[in-house]
Design an enzyme around this catalytic site. Structure first.
Site, PDB file in Angstrom:
ATOM      1  N   GLY A 269       0.815  -1.203   0.000  1.00 46.87           N
ATOM      2  CA  GLY A 269       0.000   0.000   0.000  1.00 46.87           C
ATOM      3  C   GLY A 269       0.852   1.258   0.000  1.00 46.87           C
ATOM      4  O   GLY A 269       0.499   2.264  -0.634  1.00 46.87           O
ATOM      5  N   THR A 270       1.958   1.222   0.707  1.00 46.59           N
ATOM      6  CA  THR A 270       2.851   2.387   0.765  1.00 46.59           C
ATOM      7  C   THR A 270       3.334   2.740  -0.642  1.00 46.59           C
ATOM      8  O   THR A 270       3.362   3.909  -1.034  1.00 46.59           O
ATOM      9  CB  THR A 270       4.049   2.078   1.688  1.00 46.59           C
ATOM     10  OG1 THR A 270       3.540   1.770   2.988  1.00 46.59           O
ATOM     11  CG2 THR A 270       5.012   3.248   1.774  1.00 46.59           C
TER      12      THR A 270
ATOM     13  N   ASN B 281      -7.124   4.299   9.637  1.00 49.21           N
ATOM     14  CA  ASN B 281      -6.583   3.052  10.172  1.00 49.21           C
ATOM     15  C   ASN B 281      -6.732   2.940  11.687  1.00 49.21           C
ATOM     16  O   ASN B 281      -6.804   1.848  12.228  1.00 49.21           O
ATOM     17  CB  ASN B 281      -5.106   2.904   9.796  1.00 49.21           C
ATOM     18  CG  ASN B 281      -4.321   4.179   9.942  1.00 49.21           C
ATOM     19  OD1 ASN B 281      -4.674   5.206   9.367  1.00 49.21           O
ATOM     20  ND2 ASN B 281      -3.267   4.126  10.725  1.00 49.21           N
TER      21      ASN B 281
ATOM     22  N   GLN C 217      -7.697   0.927   4.233  1.00 49.89           N
ATOM     23  CA  GLN C 217      -8.497   0.417   5.356  1.00 49.89           C
ATOM     24  C   GLN C 217      -9.993   0.402   5.030  1.00 49.89           C
ATOM     25  O   GLN C 217     -10.805   0.123   5.902  1.00 49.89           O
ATOM     26  CB  GLN C 217      -8.255   1.270   6.611  1.00 49.89           C
ATOM     27  CG  GLN C 217      -6.843   1.172   7.152  1.00 49.89           C
ATOM     28  CD  GLN C 217      -6.534  -0.176   7.818  1.00 49.89           C
ATOM     29  OE1 GLN C 217      -7.405  -1.044   7.970  1.00 49.89           O
ATOM     30  NE2 GLN C 217      -5.281  -0.360   8.218  1.00 49.89           N
TER      31      GLN C 217
ATOM     32  N   GLY D 141      -2.924  -5.687   0.061  1.00 47.70           N
ATOM     33  CA  GLY D 141      -3.456  -7.039   0.226  1.00 47.70           C
ATOM     34  C   GLY D 141      -3.530  -7.544   1.656  1.00 47.70           C
ATOM     35  O   GLY D 141      -4.487  -8.218   2.035  1.00 47.70           O
TER      36      GLY D 141
ATOM     37  N   THR E 236       9.733  -8.174 -13.143  1.00 43.59           N
ATOM     38  CA  THR E 236       8.941  -9.391 -13.383  1.00 43.59           C
ATOM     39  C   THR E 236       7.853  -9.509 -12.315  1.00 43.59           C
ATOM     40  O   THR E 236       8.124  -9.374 -11.123  1.00 43.59           O
ATOM     41  CB  THR E 236       9.868 -10.627 -13.393  1.00 43.59           C
ATOM     42  OG1 THR E 236      10.856 -10.394 -14.386  1.00 43.59           O
ATOM     43  CG2 THR E 236       9.103 -11.895 -13.698  1.00 43.59           C
TER      44      THR E 236
ATOM     45  N   CYS F 161       2.039   1.592  14.222  1.00 47.05           N
ATOM     46  CA  CYS F 161       3.267   2.393  14.193  1.00 47.05           C
ATOM     47  C   CYS F 161       3.457   3.164  15.493  1.00 47.05           C
ATOM     48  O   CYS F 161       4.553   3.574  15.815  1.00 47.05           O
ATOM     49  CB  CYS F 161       3.242   3.395  13.036  1.00 47.05           C
ATOM     50  SG  CYS F 161       2.268   2.881  11.661  1.00 47.05           S
TER      51      CYS F 161
END
Ligand code: PLP
Length: 378
Positions: free
Chosen positions: A72-73, A153, A181, A202, A239, A328
């Site tokens: 996501g970052t 979040n 979220q 994910g 890839t 965090c």
């Protein structure tokens, strides 16, 4: 020892067994390069494209508007850098809310160092973006960038993204939303909401860590962060991580089923049960965030006279895994920026816990969690 109760699903979720099963063939047997011209490569490529279609269908996008990323970052960074790269030099104005994740704050702070003007839109005490403050800021940010999260979040508070996106588009802005979220918890449809970019991760909905996606509306600018062999239509070379993309696609289908078959409603009623039981047994307990506009899986609770720093180790020892505000923040004794933005005192902010459920949470676990929480935090 009994299995710990996991109420930290906004930090991460366990990989769903069905997701793992869907992924395994692409680690074990179908390991060929999806760019290879022979049939085994083409079969792998087909699985990758099916995964893309599944993610696209879930959010109302076209498959070519979905780029697989590593997390996501990365999705947030890719969107923000793409928008900044496309901005005319005379309107370098970026609007974000005061409650964004660091995966939006840090890239916009880096842009501020390069001369962009970054303004933060305040939120109300219920954690929702102050739309009149947004309107005022948009007056001087026309043609700029807006990045506001779909759901927070820490508190689970859902933002009025349809209105925000309409307002920002009317002001000629490019619009990104961090929906990391929100997806899998509330309906998220890009065919109904005019955002240009939308981030997904994910591991917040039972796919593994290390895979995400960025929705990029057809025609919206995209500046590749990684250049190379031209994979992902030249937008994210390297890839492709086929097995993980397949896992993301499978999780997208599972979450669609969870929304349709009542599973998400069950999670919400367990969360409501948790909140009512705690409120009934702990005098002075405060439930934080908007009552209605919240994802159904989060209880954000302040325990009077306690601190998260003292509660968390005791809860862990008693077999309950949860967090203070956000993952965090755990271990830091500063109040979270989200709660400060909502106007909470330091004392209230430092006394709060985030209890976040998933589709795997059971009623028995919630009953045990209430017992543990009332004995340690009451
Ligand atoms: N944005 C929000 C709102 C999040 O909750 C998180 C994860 O905690 C992220 C971004 C970062 O996602 P990832 O861990 O996939 O990089």
């Amino acid at each position: 020892m009994t299995t710990p109760i996991y109420l930290d699903s906004n930090a991460t979720t366990q990989v769903h067994p069905q997701v793992l099963e869907a992924m395994l063939p692409f680690l074990r047997d179908a390991w060929h390069n999806p760019s290879a011209g022979y049939s085994a490569g083409r079969a792998v490529k087909a699985a990758l494209e099916t995964a893309r279609e599944r993610v696209a269908e879930w959010i109302g996008a076209s498959p070519h508007e979905v780029i697989f990323t590593g997390c996501g970052t990365e999705s947030n960074n890719l969107a923000i850098q793409s928008m900044a790269g496309a901005l005319p030099v005379d309107s370098p104005h970026i609007l974000v809310s005061t409650i964004e994740h660091s995966a939006v704050f840090r890239p916009t702070e880096a842009l501020a160092e390069r001369g962009f003007q970054v303004s933060r839109i305040s939120v109300l005490e219920n954690g929702r973006v102050d739309l009149s403050a947004l309107e005022r800021q948009l007056a001087s940010a026309a043609g700029g960038i807006v990045s506001i999260m779909w759901a927070n979040n820490e508190t689970g508070v859902v933002q009025p993204i349809p209105e925000i996106a309409e307002m920002a588009k009317a002001a000629g802005c490019l619009v990104h939303t961090d929906a990391i979220q929100a997806v899998g918890k509330v309906p998220v449809r890009v065919d109904e909401v005019p955002v240009d970019y939308l981030s997904i991760s994910g591991h917040k909905f039972h796919a593994p860590k290390g895979v995400g996606a960025l929705y990029v509306r057809q025609g919206s600018p995209l500046e590749p962060a990684i250049r190379g062999g031209g994979q992902e239509s030249g937008r994210r070379s390297g890839t492709e991580n086929v097995a993980y993309a397949v896992g993301l696609g499978e999780a997208a289908v599972l979450m669609q089923h969870a929304a349709a078959d009542g599973t998400l409603d069950r999670v919400k009623s367990l969360r409501d049960q948790l909140e009512s039981a705690l409120a009934a047994q702990i005098p002075g307990l405060q439930l934080n965030g908007a009552r209605e506009n919240r994802t159904g899986n989060v209880a954000h609770v302040s325990f009077p006279g306690k601190t998260a720093a003292e509660m968390l180790p005791a809860l862990d020892a008693a077999g309950l895994q949860c967090s203070a505000g956000s993952a965090c923040m755990t271990g830091k004794s500063q109040p979270s920026h989200v709660q400060k933005a909502m106007g909470f005192s330091d004392e209230r902010a430092l006394s709060s816990l985030r209890l976040s459920l998933s589709i795997f949470t059971t009623e028995e676990e919630i009953e045990r969690a209430v017992e543990i929480l009332t004995s340690i935090c009451g």
